[in-house]
Design a protein around this motif. Structure first.
Motif, PDB file in Angstrom:
ATOM      1  N   GLN A 112      88.877  74.490  79.396  1.00 46.24           N
ATOM      2  CA  GLN A 112      87.626  74.409  78.633  1.00 46.24           C
ATOM      3  C   GLN A 112      87.875  74.332  77.138  1.00 46.24           C
ATOM      4  O   GLN A 112      87.153  73.632  76.421  1.00 46.24           O
ATOM      5  CB  GLN A 112      86.728  75.598  78.981  1.00 46.24           C
ATOM      6  N   LEU A 113      88.884  75.038  76.651  1.00 43.07           N
ATOM      7  CA  LEU A 113      89.212  74.973  75.222  1.00 43.07           C
ATOM      8  C   LEU A 113      89.642  73.563  74.828  1.00 43.07           C
ATOM      9  O   LEU A 113      89.243  73.039  73.778  1.00 43.07           O
ATOM     10  CB  LEU A 113      90.317  75.972  74.886  1.00 43.07           C
ATOM     11  N   LYS A 114      90.439  72.921  75.686  1.00 45.43           N
ATOM     12  CA  LYS A 114      90.885  71.551  75.418  1.00 45.43           C
ATOM     13  C   LYS A 114      89.713  70.576  75.498  1.00 45.43           C
ATOM     14  O   LYS A 114      89.605  69.650  74.688  1.00 45.43           O
ATOM     15  CB  LYS A 114      91.971  71.157  76.408  1.00 45.43           C
ATOM     16  N   ALA A 115      88.819  70.789  76.474  1.00 41.09           N
ATOM     17  CA  ALA A 115      87.659  69.906  76.638  1.00 41.09           C
ATOM     18  C   ALA A 115      86.711  70.029  75.454  1.00 41.09           C
ATOM     19  O   ALA A 115      86.148  69.035  74.983  1.00 41.09           O
ATOM     20  CB  ALA A 115      86.924  70.256  77.933  1.00 41.09           C
ATOM     21  N   ARG A 116      86.546  71.249  74.960  1.00 40.80           N
ATOM     22  CA  ARG A 116      85.670  71.469  73.800  1.00 40.80           C
ATOM     23  C   ARG A 116      86.180  70.684  72.595  1.00 40.80           C
ATOM     24  O   ARG A 116      85.400  70.062  71.855  1.00 40.80           O
ATOM     25  CB  ARG A 116      85.612  72.965  73.481  1.00 40.80           C
ATOM     26  N   ALA A 117      87.501  70.696  72.391  1.00 42.48           N
ATOM     27  CA  ALA A 117      88.085  69.966  71.264  1.00 42.48           C
ATOM     28  C   ALA A 117      87.987  68.457  71.490  1.00 42.48           C
ATOM     29  O   ALA A 117      87.717  67.692  70.556  1.00 42.48           O
ATOM     30  CB  ALA A 117      89.549  70.378  71.094  1.00 42.48           C
ATOM     31  N   TYR A 118      88.158  68.034  72.741  1.00 42.73           N
ATOM     32  CA  TYR A 118      88.139  66.599  73.051  1.00 42.73           C
ATOM     33  C   TYR A 118      86.736  66.022  72.879  1.00 42.73           C
ATOM     34  O   TYR A 118      86.566  64.961  72.274  1.00 42.73           O
ATOM     35  CB  TYR A 118      88.628  66.381  74.480  1.00 42.73           C
TER      36      TYR A 118
END
Length: 295
Positions: A155-161
């Motif tokens: 989720q942290l990576k998706a938020r940044a993406y």
């Protein structure tokens, strides 16, 4: 029975209105004690394996089912979880709230036909205290802990993406993370910005909230494709309690973990499923007891 049948037809647009909307069972005909239309069951391990094969890691149902199976949380507690409720260091989960649905203002049958199942509905989700004020902190096993860690990182990576296209949610009032004696308001959740962002655990890659309503679709697939019509999400809670009992956990431990109001509920309802493991363990005890007597 008539009310539910007509409502089923109405929801699927087979009819445009229901003649059973104000149907009331006469007082003299009402049962003295309320009865459930469907009994919650223990889900065998082979069926759980099939469920996870059908809803693997990455699917929208995976994390909610994993949480239910490994923690025994109630439906509203599962979907009300936020990342602040997870203590990765101490391997613990805190139950601080549940999420519930407020239907909103009454709508005409024509409005329902147009807006049911869409964001145009005037209903909304809101936070409230857990059932029976069952605030509690429970330990997490290594399997669910690892699954949550992976989900959190994803989720942290998706938020940044997704950046500005990522879906964010907020509640009207400050969220609570511990038991309080104050009566909490209906803390409405929406995408209307406020100082109180809600970091839901159950969400899709783009940040959109995976609500408890998706369990209807999940259950339908398990009923029809996996041929286990007894399944519902609450049965995960029964299964969790039974697994603990099978493996020697005390009734008091199970009671506190499930957040029951009294021990009787734990014993009579949530751990009364007679499984193969319980039968096998009982036979071992039986043989050991009488073999000792013969020595």
């Amino acid at each position: 029975l008539l009310t539910k049948s007509f409502t089923y037809a109405l929801d699927r647009h087979y009819i445009i209105s229901t003649p059973a909307i104000n149907l009331v069972v006469p007082t003299k005909k009402q049962p003295k004690k309320a009865t459930r239309s469907k009994k919650h069951v223990y889900i065998p391990q082979d069926v759980m394996q099939k469920i996870f094969e059908r809803f693997p890691e990455g699917s929208s149902a995976y994390i909610p089912i994993m949480i239910g199976y490994h923690t025994g949380l109630r439906l509203g507690e599962i979907y009300g979880l936020v990342w602040e409720d997870i203590d990765f260091e101490n391997k613990a989960l805190s139950v601080n709230r549940q999420v519930q649905w407020e239907a909103g203002e009454a709508r005409s049958e024509e409005e329902k036909k147009k807006t049911n199942g869409t964001s145009k509905s005037n209903g909304y989700w809101y936070f409230s205290k857990p059932k029976y004020n069952s605030f509690r902190t429970i330990e997490l096993d290594d399997v669910i802990l690892e699954a949550l860690k992976k989900e959190h990182d994803k989720q942290l990576k998706a938020r940044a993406y997704f950046d500005k296209y990522y879906n964010h949610y907020y509640c009207e009032n400050e969220m609570t993370y511990a038991k309080t004696d104050d009566i909490l308001p209906m803390n409405k959740v929406s995408q209307e910005k406020s100082p109180y962002e809600v970091n839901f655990i159950c969400r899709r890659e783009d940040g959109s909230y995976i609500s408890a309503r998706t369990t209807q679709h999940t259950s339908s697939i398990i009923h029809k494709q996996l041929h286990f019509p007894q399944y519902d999400t609450h049965s995960l809670r029964h299964t969790h309690g039974t697994i603990l009992y099978e493996n020697g956990a005390s009734f008091m431990y199970i009671k506190e973990r499930l957040g029951h109001k009294n021990l009787q509920t734990t014993i009579e309802i949530y751990t009364n499923h007679y499984t193969d493991t319980i039968n096998k363990n009982g036979n071992i005890v039986l043989n050991n007891a009488f073999n000792k007597e013969n020595v």
